[in-house]
Write a protein that holds these residues in place. Structure first.
Motif, PDB file in Angstrom:
ATOM      1  N   PHE A 118      81.291  -3.169  11.373  1.00 28.22           N
ATOM      2  CA  PHE A 118      82.192  -2.697  12.431  1.00 28.22           C
ATOM      3  C   PHE A 118      83.647  -3.008  12.069  1.00 28.22           C
ATOM      4  O   PHE A 118      84.536  -2.161  12.230  1.00 28.22           O
ATOM      5  N   ILE A 119      83.891  -4.220  11.594  1.00 28.90           N
ATOM      6  CA  ILE A 119      85.249  -4.630  11.242  1.00 28.90           C
ATOM      7  C   ILE A 119      85.805  -3.737  10.130  1.00 28.90           C
ATOM      8  O   ILE A 119      86.970  -3.306  10.177  1.00 28.90           O
ATOM      9  N   HIS A 120      84.975  -3.430   9.130  1.00 26.81           N
ATOM     10  CA  HIS A 120      85.417  -2.571   8.032  1.00 26.81           C
ATOM     11  C   HIS A 120      85.823  -1.192   8.552  1.00 26.81           C
ATOM     12  O   HIS A 120      86.866  -0.648   8.143  1.00 26.81           O
ATOM     13  N   GLU A 121      85.018  -0.629   9.453  1.00 27.33           N
ATOM     14  CA  GLU A 121      85.321   0.711   9.950  1.00 27.33           C
ATOM     15  C   GLU A 121      86.557   0.728  10.840  1.00 27.33           C
ATOM     16  O   GLU A 121      87.209   1.770  10.967  1.00 27.33           O
ATOM     17  N   ILE A 122      86.902  -0.405  11.422  1.00 28.16           N
ATOM     18  CA  ILE A 122      88.099  -0.506  12.258  1.00 28.16           C
ATOM     19  C   ILE A 122      89.347  -0.770  11.424  1.00 28.16           C
ATOM     20  O   ILE A 122      90.420  -0.212  11.698  1.00 28.16           O
ATOM     21  N   THR A 123      89.227  -1.581  10.394  1.00 33.24           N
ATOM     22  CA  THR A 123      90.406  -2.019   9.640  1.00 33.24           C
ATOM     23  C   THR A 123      90.620  -1.268   8.331  1.00 33.24           C
ATOM     24  O   THR A 123      91.764  -1.144   7.873  1.00 33.24           O
ATOM     25  N   VAL A 124      89.553  -0.770   7.717  1.00 34.38           N
ATOM     26  CA  VAL A 124      89.651  -0.058   6.433  1.00 34.38           C
ATOM     27  C   VAL A 124      89.398   1.437   6.623  1.00 34.38           C
ATOM     28  O   VAL A 124      90.156   2.286   6.149  1.00 34.38           O
ATOM     29  N   GLY A 125      88.336   1.774   7.328  1.00 33.55           N
ATOM     30  CA  GLY A 125      88.038   3.172   7.599  1.00 33.55           C
ATOM     31  C   GLY A 125      86.559   3.467   7.536  1.00 33.55           C
ATOM     32  O   GLY A 125      85.759   2.648   7.079  1.00 33.55           O
ATOM     33  N   VAL A 126      86.190   4.643   8.016  1.00 34.63           N
ATOM     34  CA  VAL A 126      84.798   5.101   8.029  1.00 34.63           C
ATOM     35  C   VAL A 126      84.541   5.880   6.750  1.00 34.63           C
ATOM     36  O   VAL A 126      85.116   6.958   6.544  1.00 34.63           O
ATOM     37  N   GLY A 127      83.698   5.329   5.882  1.00 36.61           N
ATOM     38  CA  GLY A 127      83.400   5.990   4.617  1.00 36.61           C
ATOM     39  C   GLY A 127      84.668   6.222   3.814  1.00 36.61           C
ATOM     40  O   GLY A 127      85.534   5.350   3.694  1.00 36.61           O
ATOM     41  N   SER A 128      84.798   7.431   3.284  1.00 35.25           N
ATOM     42  CA  SER A 128      85.967   7.774   2.473  1.00 35.25           C
ATOM     43  C   SER A 128      86.953   8.646   3.243  1.00 35.25           C
ATOM     44  O   SER A 128      87.846   9.258   2.662  1.00 35.25           O
ATOM     45  N   THR A 129      86.804   8.706   4.584  1.00 29.86           N
ATOM     46  CA  THR A 129      87.614   9.620   5.392  1.00 29.86           C
ATOM     47  C   THR A 129      89.055   9.156   5.573  1.00 29.86           C
ATOM     48  O   THR A 129      89.937   9.952   5.850  1.00 29.86           O
TER      49      THR A 129
END
Length: 317
Positions: A118-129
């Motif tokens: 969850f933290i990755h998708e909030i701070t870095v992004g969802v997949g390569s999008t």
């Protein structure tokens, strides 16, 4: 100044404007992409979705929170294209609609793995999008009781929310005591949790509204338009006036600041036919006129769809 992630980048919370807090661009159960009867081509999905979002924008809508979790058809590349085409800000979520929608890879994972996801998708992004999630979705599985997997997801969501400052939105407001206990243990500000679908037809009598309010939580009136008066109503439907009066009870009690409102509409359902006659624009076509006819002033309506949303997305420390 607080900011919120949209799929096209972060914006100030004050820029959200009129926001429907719980909607779906396209929701389906895991595996729906393999269903040759209902799975749709990108062209079909655009054809169904773009006019609804454009109408929403024309009628005064500015932002749209997509509450479609991992494994349920979330497609951030698609959301980015839709946002560019329509001018509607789209806030995507990380998390799961409920433990029963998490595929085995996630269902077998430990709490910290899920929190890190969850933290990755909030701070870095969802997949390569490149698009980042702006809210976390959690939910109670079918049966109206928290499962062990639900409890792990709620704990992971709380950790991720505390670490990143984003709020949480739930699928169903039932069996809330275990959720409140977990949020307390993880240091989650319950004022930044929206307990959703408290107004749907199947949840009545199962939601501890007083307990949620006492804990500081927010109540989601987010199934507007799923009326039993529809020609083919869904099983979670409710008589239109009954749901409306439920909301009005909060407004008349001076609790407008504790509720957030939406339609939980599905622009282009995946793997199922959806509910005919129901779109996000019910908010403008039916609900807001009903509110005005009942004497609700413009300031309160703006609070429901603008002010409360800004407050919900704004970290308190």
């Amino acid at each position: 100044m607080a900011r919120v992630n949209t799929v096209l980048g972060p914006i100030a919370v004050e820029e959200l404007g009129f926001t429907s807090i719980h909607e779906h661009i396209g929701y389906g159960m895991p595996g729906s992409e393999l269903d040759t009867r209902w799975w749709k081509s990108p062209e079909q999905r655009y054809e169904e979705t773009v006019p609804k979002l454009r109408e929403y924008k024309e009628k005064g809508g500015s932002s749209y929170v997509d509450a479609t979790g991992i494994c349920n058809g979330r497609d951030v590349n698609y959301y980015q294209s839709l946002s560019e085409k329509t001018g509607v800000n789209i806030v995507a979520c990380t998390g799961f609609v409920g433990g029963d929608t998490a595929l085995k890879h996630f269902a077998d994972a430990e709490v910290q793995y899920l929190a890190d996801q969850f933290i990755h998708e909030i701070t870095v992004g969802v997949g390569s999008t490149g698009g980042k999630a702006g809210i976390i979705k959690v939910g109670v599985s079918r049966g109206f009781k928290m499962t062990p997997l639900d409890l792990r997801i709620y704990r992971a969501a709380a950790r991720a929310a505390v670490a990143t400052g984003v709020p949480i939105i739930t699928h169903l407001a039932v069996d809330s005591a275990p959720a409140l206990e977990i949020f307390g243990e993880e240091g989650m500000d319950v004022n930044r949790v929206l307990f959703g679908h408290a107004d749907d037809g199947v949840s009545q009598g199962k939601v501890d509204e007083e307990g949620l309010l006492a804990a500081g939580g927010r109540i989601g009136f987010d199934t507007f338009g799923y009326d039993l008066e529809l020609p083919d109503p869904p099983f979670w439907g409710r008589h239109r006036d009954e749901r409306f009066q439920h909301l009005m009870r909060f407004l008349r009690a001076g609790q407008a600041d504790r509720v957030l409102v939406a339609a939980d509409a599905n622009c282009s359902p995946l793997g199922w036919p959806g509910v005919k006659g129901h779109t996000i624009n019910y908010l403008f076509d039916q609900l807001i006129p009903d509110l005005k006819a009942d004497g609700v002033d413009d300031a309160t309506i703006e609070q429901l769809f603008v002010g409360n949303v800004v407050d919900f997305f704004t970290p308190k420390n």
